[in-house]
Design an enzyme around this catalytic site. Structure first.
Site: not given
Ligand code: NAD
Length: 338
Positions: A13, A111, A140-141, A169, A221, A302
């Site tokens: 994201i 999340g 969320s998505c 998914r 999804h 998503q």
């Molecule tokens: P991701 O794992 O792809 O990315 C998270 C990033 O944060 C990684 O690069 C990781 O190295 C970094 N990270 C971890 N701990 C950290 C910290 N303490 N400080 C700074 N950086 C840190 O995760 P994502 O899929 O991008 O999800 C991020 C948020 O978005 C979550 O809340 C998730 O639920 C939400 N979200 C995800 C999706 C999806 O489908 N991927 C969709 C909608 C919302």
């Protein structure tokens, strides 16, 4: 002057939000943060973003990987007007203390729990609630997908009750450690799933019950919705309302878009950055009204549908724009969203 935005957590994201913010004329990225010196960290620097590290003890690792860093996440937070927190779920509470200590506003992702900010956000459903506030959470998505298509239905006909079956998914395309690989998993194996209550944080008062399943796919999804209406609607009028609404697309199986794979191919044909489909596609043929109940099927990319909502959430918190529809139009234009 452009607002200074930081992205904490440059993952699925975060990297998309960074590019979307960079495309706007009223905000700019002042830095992004990473925990690991991986290809995403290298790519962030390659794209010209200042890279900050979340774990200062790892500076040597970034140095060894030849990745230039601009400082620590704390340094980045200090320089920003607002942080978009895109760290994995449940890291948010710890970060909130840092944002508070620096007097910096923040938007969170789905999340995190609603209680973290006490305020959740969807551009179409409740933009005005976040105007001038300190913290908000882009839902969320899946919730974003339902809010997009249900809000115009609620406004035009009123909603008595929603029942939705969410086919989710198993993981994002890069997540080889997730699943299922084979099988259909009720997730959770009880009713309701958390998606209904999450929708109520932005579309307040809606009576919704959701069921969710995990399946072996990474693309999108898929949602199946049954909506009891307050006032009877004609199919053509429902289609008309969605066609006038941006970020929702009526697409036809008849045109070869028979599956989520077709929708992803469609996004490629649109020439989108990372092949993203920011809009929620609804299968035109699935729309039906039977005895005052609206039925339809839609899909959710998503990895990207929440990205324009993050841009709007920034504008709302920083009061760069107090009118939600104006912010939506501005974001859409900058990102080429239909
Ligand atoms: P991701 O794992 O792809 O990315 C998270 C990033 O944060 C990684 O690069 C990781 O190295 C970094 N990270 C971890 N701990 C950290 C910290 N303490 N400080 C700074 N950086 C840190 O995760 P994502 O899929 O991008 O999800 C991020 C948020 O978005 C979550 O809340 C998730 O639920 C939400 N979200 C995800 C999706 C999806 O489908 N991927 C969709 C909608 C919302």
């Amino acid at each position: 002057m452009k607002a200074s935005i930081a992205v904490n957590g440059y993952g699925t994201i975060g990297k998309r939000v960074a590019d979307a913010v960079s495309a706007q004329d009223d905000m700019k990225i002042i830095g992004v943060s990473k925990t690991k010196p991986d290809y995403e960290a290298k790519m962030a620097v390659h794209k010209g973003y200042d890279l900050y590290i979340a774990i200062p003890e790892r500076e040597k690792l970034f140095d060894e990987a030849g990745i230039e860093i601009a400082g620590t996440t704390d340094d980045m937070i200090e320089k920003s007007d607002l942080v978009v927190d895109c760290t994995p779920g449940n890291v948010g509470p710890e970060n909130l203390e840092k944002y508070k200590a620096n007097g910096v506003k923040a938007t969170y992702q789905g999340g995190e729990k609603h209680d973290l900010t006490g305020l959740s956000f969807n551009s179409i459903a409740n933009y005005s609630d976040s105007v001038g506030m300190e913290y908000t959470r882009v839902v969320s998505c899946n919730t974003t997908g339902m809010a997009r298509s249900l809000t115009p239905i609620s406004k035009n006909w009123g909603i008595k009750k929603v029942r939705a079956v969410m086919v989710r998914r198993g993981g994002d395309p890069y997540q080889v450690n997730k699943g299922p690989i084979n099988g259909i998993v009720p997730n959770p194996p009880k009713v309701p799933s958390h998606h209904g209550p999450d929708l109520e944080t932005v579309l307040r008062g809606v009576d919704i019950t959701t069921l969710a399943l995990l399946v072996p796919t990474t693309l999108m999804h898929q949602h199946n919705l049954m909506v009891e209406l307050e006032n009877d609607a004609k199919i053509d009028d429902v289609i008309d309302v969605w066609e006038k609404r941006s970020r929702v697309l009526l697409l036809k199986a008849e045109d070869g878009l028979t599956s989520t794979a077709g929708f992803m191919e469609y996004a490629k044909e649109l020439g989108r950055n990372r092949n993203d489909l920011y809009e929620i596609p609804i299968w035109r043929e699935s729309v039906n009204v039977v005895d005052g109940e609206l039925f339809y099927m839609q899909a959710v990319h998503q990895e990207s549908d929440v990205v324009p909502e993050n841009v709007d959430a920034i504008r709302a918190l920083l009061e760069l724009e107090t009118d939600g529809e104006k912010s939506i139009a501005k974001t859409n234009k900058a990102m080429g969203i239909l």
